[in-house]
Design a protein around this motif. Structure first.
Motif, PDB file in Angstrom:
ATOM      1  N   PHE A 271       0.802  -1.227   0.000  1.00 45.72           N
ATOM      2  CA  PHE A 271       0.000   0.000   0.000  1.00 45.72           C
ATOM      3  C   PHE A 271       0.838   1.282   0.000  1.00 45.72           C
ATOM      4  O   PHE A 271       0.356   2.328  -0.433  1.00 45.72           O
ATOM      5  CB  PHE A 271      -0.937   0.019   1.208  1.00 45.72           C
ATOM      6  N   MET A 272       2.082   1.192   0.468  1.00 45.73           N
ATOM      7  CA  MET A 272       2.893   2.407   0.601  1.00 45.73           C
ATOM      8  C   MET A 272       4.223   2.338  -0.138  1.00 45.73           C
ATOM      9  O   MET A 272       4.727   3.357  -0.610  1.00 45.73           O
ATOM     10  CB  MET A 272       3.181   2.686   2.090  1.00 45.73           C
ATOM     11  N   GLY A 273       4.814   1.167  -0.211  1.00 55.69           N
ATOM     12  CA  GLY A 273       6.146   1.064  -0.783  1.00 55.69           C
ATOM     13  C   GLY A 273       7.218   1.296   0.260  1.00 55.69           C
ATOM     14  O   GLY A 273       6.942   1.485   1.448  1.00 55.69           O
ATOM     15  N   GLN A 274       8.458   1.305  -0.188  1.00 58.52           N
ATOM     16  CA  GLN A 274       9.603   1.501   0.697  1.00 58.52           C
ATOM     17  C   GLN A 274      10.222   2.859   0.401  1.00 58.52           C
ATOM     18  O   GLN A 274      10.313   3.285  -0.749  1.00 58.52           O
ATOM     19  CB  GLN A 274      10.625   0.378   0.463  1.00 58.52           C
ATOM     20  N   TYR A 275      10.651   3.581   1.453  1.00 54.08           N
ATOM     21  CA  TYR A 275      10.972   4.997   1.274  1.00 54.08           C
ATOM     22  C   TYR A 275      12.163   5.253   0.365  1.00 54.08           C
ATOM     23  O   TYR A 275      12.205   6.266  -0.331  1.00 54.08           O
ATOM     24  CB  TYR A 275      11.177   5.668   2.638  1.00 54.08           C
ATOM     25  N   VAL A 312       1.307  -9.668  -9.625  1.00 50.04           N
ATOM     26  CA  VAL A 312       2.762  -9.529  -9.532  1.00 50.04           C
ATOM     27  C   VAL A 312       3.134  -8.622  -8.364  1.00 50.04           C
ATOM     28  O   VAL A 312       4.061  -8.902  -7.592  1.00 50.04           O
ATOM     29  CB  VAL A 312       3.334  -8.979 -10.853  1.00 50.04           C
ATOM     30  N   LEU A 313       2.391  -7.514  -8.209  1.00 51.16           N
ATOM     31  CA  LEU A 313       2.659  -6.580  -7.115  1.00 51.16           C
ATOM     32  C   LEU A 313       2.394  -7.227  -5.759  1.00 51.16           C
ATOM     33  O   LEU A 313       3.130  -6.983  -4.793  1.00 51.16           O
ATOM     34  CB  LEU A 313       1.813  -5.317  -7.276  1.00 51.16           C
ATOM     35  N   VAL A 314       1.368  -8.062  -5.674  1.00 51.91           N
ATOM     36  CA  VAL A 314       1.082  -8.767  -4.430  1.00 51.91           C
ATOM     37  C   VAL A 314       2.217  -9.739  -4.103  1.00 51.91           C
ATOM     38  O   VAL A 314       2.694  -9.803  -2.953  1.00 51.91           O
ATOM     39  CB  VAL A 314      -0.262  -9.518  -4.527  1.00 51.91           C
ATOM     40  N   VAL A 315       2.667 -10.488  -5.096  1.00 50.81           N
ATOM     41  CA  VAL A 315       3.748 -11.459  -4.879  1.00 50.81           C
ATOM     42  C   VAL A 315       5.025 -10.746  -4.431  1.00 50.81           C
ATOM     43  O   VAL A 315       5.713 -11.192  -3.498  1.00 50.81           O
ATOM     44  CB  VAL A 315       3.995 -12.277  -6.160  1.00 50.81           C
ATOM     45  N   ARG A 344      15.301  -5.873  -2.838  1.00 45.76           N
ATOM     46  CA  ARG A 344      15.302  -4.622  -3.595  1.00 45.76           C
ATOM     47  C   ARG A 344      14.535  -4.720  -4.911  1.00 45.76           C
ATOM     48  O   ARG A 344      14.544  -3.774  -5.703  1.00 45.76           O
ATOM     49  CB  ARG A 344      16.735  -4.156  -3.846  1.00 45.76           C
ATOM     50  N   PHE A 345      13.859  -5.830  -5.143  1.00 42.93           N
ATOM     51  CA  PHE A 345      12.897  -5.868  -6.245  1.00 42.93           C
ATOM     52  C   PHE A 345      11.847  -4.769  -6.075  1.00 42.93           C
ATOM     53  O   PHE A 345      11.202  -4.368  -7.046  1.00 42.93           O
ATOM     54  CB  PHE A 345      12.206  -7.233  -6.304  1.00 42.93           C
ATOM     55  N   HIS A 346      11.679  -4.293  -4.831  1.00 37.24           N
ATOM     56  CA  HIS A 346      10.684  -3.242  -4.605  1.00 37.24           C
ATOM     57  C   HIS A 346      11.053  -1.933  -5.305  1.00 37.24           C
ATOM     58  O   HIS A 346      10.206  -1.052  -5.449  1.00 37.24           O
ATOM     59  CB  HIS A 346      10.479  -3.004  -3.108  1.00 37.24           C
ATOM     60  N   PHE A 347      12.297  -1.790  -5.766  1.00 40.73           N
ATOM     61  CA  PHE A 347      12.667  -0.593  -6.523  1.00 40.73           C
ATOM     62  C   PHE A 347      11.947  -0.544  -7.870  1.00 40.73           C
ATOM     63  O   PHE A 347      11.866   0.513  -8.493  1.00 40.73           O
ATOM     64  CB  PHE A 347      14.184  -0.536  -6.738  1.00 40.73           C
ATOM     65  N   LEU A 348      11.443  -1.680  -8.333  1.00 38.90           N
ATOM     66  CA  LEU A 348      10.727  -1.712  -9.613  1.00 38.90           C
ATOM     67  C   LEU A 348       9.234  -1.435  -9.447  1.00 38.90           C
ATOM     68  O   LEU A 348       8.550  -1.172 -10.438  1.00 38.90           O
ATOM     69  CB  LEU A 348      10.904  -3.086 -10.274  1.00 38.90           C
ATOM     70  N   THR A 349       8.729  -1.494  -8.228  1.00 41.93           N
ATOM     71  CA  THR A 349       7.273  -1.436  -8.055  1.00 41.93           C
ATOM     72  C   THR A 349       6.651  -0.057  -8.284  1.00 41.93           C
ATOM     73  O   THR A 349       5.507   0.002  -8.750  1.00 41.93           O
ATOM     74  CB  THR A 349       6.871  -1.966  -6.666  1.00 41.93           C
ATOM     75  N   PRO A 350       7.315   1.074  -7.980  1.00 38.39           N
ATOM     76  CA  PRO A 350       6.657   2.360  -8.271  1.00 38.39           C
ATOM     77  C   PRO A 350       6.257   2.508  -9.733  1.00 38.39           C
ATOM     78  O   PRO A 350       5.131   2.922 -10.038  1.00 38.39           O
ATOM     79  CB  PRO A 350       7.714   3.398  -7.863  1.00 38.39           C
ATOM     80  N   LEU A 351       7.144   2.138 -10.659  1.00 37.50           N
ATOM     81  CA  LEU A 351       6.807   2.235 -12.072  1.00 37.50           C
ATOM     82  C   LEU A 351       5.687   1.265 -12.432  1.00 37.50           C
ATOM     83  O   LEU A 351       4.790   1.601 -13.223  1.00 37.50           O
ATOM     84  CB  LEU A 351       8.049   1.967 -12.931  1.00 37.50           C
TER      85      LEU A 351
END
Length: 587
Positions: A271-275, A312-315, A344-351
């Motif tokens: 819901f928020m992502g990583q800062y 994909v975002l949930v996984v 650090r796959f979360h770096f791809l999630t904002p896009l």
């Protein structure tokens, strides 16, 4: 008339919006607020020191950055073949940061606009949506000091999709080759390569064949990262210049155990992502998806595609949320996972979230709903951009006491007075002695040309960590919070005080006094230390083997500094510290 017409285009409006966003920085200049945590306290220091000490492109195993940790190996830091380092080599730190941020956000806006117009919102009637989304992307609360690692990803995806679908142009190959020159490999490189490879495997599995141009593009991206990150790979894999302190990482000691903690972390990622990778509330995107399904907009196949992307975002959220628990299970058998953070796959999630929003808007019928969703998303990003909000407060004359502007935080005049006092007493320049900092980040002292034994670094020799530990062992023995913070992580190789805890920003208005500072002056002196610069007053410095040499304050600065010197000669640890140190070494 043609010029006026161009100025009225949606893209021109988005560019004007970005200019208004950047205007507070332009107006405030040296009074600008710059994001402090993991940014001003460390990241600005690195390109500044690399260029100031002329070691940006010096990749010899013997090259060191003298002001950091008694001479940190140069190859432990970011590469010199970088647009970020170039900008800092041309300008002083603050102008360099502001110019760099403006360029990164401008390229981010243009990149997402071109990506959307080419692949996701191609209709002429969708230009306004694309421009508004591009502006929302460009004003996100992102760490622009990482270059194009986050906001520049649309260019990388654009080039990859062009190579995958065709027809590709020479510019697509150029983007693949240039992206590593302005991004951080450890944050985005391996994960972008893995995502691209997964998409190509999916194409192959669905019988679409192999897009060899895209394979070549990923190969070129890999090759360029190898060239740019040569010092990192050479020092760790070839020359084995040093063993990284990251080998002792144990994330399980730093996070709450159990399924509940993993579930809470998963929700935060989703819901928020990583800062570091841009934290913003995903509500507008989820509302858009709900609207698509509620209105049954678009074809069933398009809605399934939207659902797949959300899956994909949930996984990814689950993987990142439970990553510490996963690492705890395998880290003893796979030590490499201690040093390399796969979450650090979360770096791809904002896009990816922006793509989900764009596809949702494409499916929804034209009307006010679409622009309302984009406006809500834009306002969400602005409302969570603390750097921008604090600059608005600065302009209004109502800054937060705990969030000082650049000049108040770096305080060059105040630190200059400290250097002048030492010069008067000893005749020595900063390069001739070593200091450590208590209650404020050593990076600030480094920006003011001090040479520090302590620092905040993502990568440094484990041997230095072990040599530094006795200095702070007494304080760690008193604090169950600080001991794992250093032993199981240690990126902040700082002077710690159990009374201050993790307060690394002790402002003058706090008037903090440390009653009992269990500091091993003998170990400090053996490492080459002479002075302790403290933002908190020591109630009994002599018990710590220190003597007061000065007290410094100034108007409109954040710090009130105390200068302490190790009492010469030091024959052993101060009373009471040695036993505490032994206890910490053998808990």
């Amino acid at each position: 008339m043609p010029v006026v017409s161009r100025l009225r285009t949606p893209l021109a409006g988005a560019l004007l919006g970005l200019l208004l966003f950047l205007l507070p920085f332009l107006l405030l200049q040296e009074r600008s607020y710059v994001q402090i945590d993991d940014n001003l306290d460390v990241e600005l220091t690195i390109p500044y020191l690399l260029t100031r000490h002329h070691v940006a492109l010096d990749y010899r195993p013997t090259a060191v950055v003298a002001p950091i940790m008694n001479g940190l190996p140069r190859n432990a830091l970011r590469p010199g073949l970088s647009a970020t380092v170039l900008v800092f080599g041309l300008l002083e730190p603050l102008p360099a940061y502001l110019m760099h941020q403006a360029l990164v956000r401008l390229l981010g806006l243009l990149g997402l606009y071109v990506l959307l117009r080419r692949h996701f919102l191609p209709e002429a009637s969708q230009r306004r949506l694309a421009a508004a989304l591009a502006l929302a992307w460009a004003v996100l609360p992102a760490y622009t000091i990482y270059g194009l690692s986050i906001l520049g990803q649309p260019w990388l995806l654009l080039a990859f999709l062009n190579l995958r679908r065709g027809p590709a142009r020479w510019t697509d190959w150029a983007i693949m080759a240039a992206f590593p020159l302005w991004s951080m490999f450890v944050f985005v490189g391996p994960f972008a390569l893995a995502a691209g490879a997964a998409l190509l495997l999916l194409d192959w599995g669905q019988g679409r064949g192999v897009a060899w141009r895209a394979v070549g593009g990923l190969a070129l991206l890999t090759l360029m990262y190898l060239v740019v990150e040569y010092p990192l790979f050479f020092s760790l894999l070839v020359a084995k210049q040093f063993t990284s302190h990251r080998l002792e990482f144990d994330l399980s000691q730093l996070t709450m155990p159990g399924f509940g903690a993993g579930l809470k972390s998963t929700a935060q990622y989703f819901f928020m992502g990583q800062y570091h990778a841009s934290r913003f509330f995903r509500a507008a995107v989820l509302l858009a998806v709900v609207a698509v399904w509620g209105l049954r907009a678009g074809s069933p196949a398009a809605r399934r595609q939207l659902g797949a992307l959300l899956g994909v975002l949930v996984v990814l959220a689950i993987f990142c949320g439970f990553y510490p628990q996963f690492i705890e299970l395998v880290q003893d058998n796979l030590p490499l996972l201690r040093t390399f953070n796969l979450s650090r796959f979360h770096f791809l999630t904002p896009l990816l979230w922006f793509i989900v929003l764009a596809l949702s808007l494409r499916l929804l019928p034209a009307g006010r709903l679409r622009m309302a969703l984009v406006a809500a998303h834009l306002l969400t990003g602005l409302s969570m951009n603390t750097e921008w909000l604090n600059n608005l407060r600065e302009l209004a004359g109502r800054p937060k006491p705990t969030e000082p502007n650049y000049t108040a935080y770096v305080a060059p005049a105040l630190f200059g007075h400290v250097q002048q006092r030492i010069r008067q007493q000893t005749g020595q320049e900063p390069a001739a002695y070593r200091v450590a900092c208590l209650g404020f980040p050593p990076g600030i002292a480094q920006l003011n040309d001090f040479y520090t034994l302590d620092s905040y670094q993502n990568n440094y020799p484990i041997e230095y960590k072990h040599r530094f530990r006795p200095i702070i062992a007494g304080e760690m023995a008193k604090s169950p919070l600080l001991r794992p913070y250093f032993d199981a992580w240690g990126n902040r190789c700082y002077l710690f005080s159990s009374e201050l805890g993790k307060d690394f920003r002790v402002g003058a208005f706090q008037n903090r006094v440390v009653q009992d500072f269990a500091f091993d002056a003998a170990a400090f002196q053996r490492l080459g230390g002479r002075y302790v610069l403290s933002a908190a007053r020591l109630a009994a410095p002599t018990r710590s083997g220190l003597v007061v040499r000065g007290e410094f304050s100034a108007r409109n600065v954040y710090w009130h500094l105390y200068l302490y010197e190790v009492r010469p000669p030091v024959s052993g640890a101060p009373a009471g510290v040695g036993e505490a140190a032994k206890t910490a070494e053998n808990p």
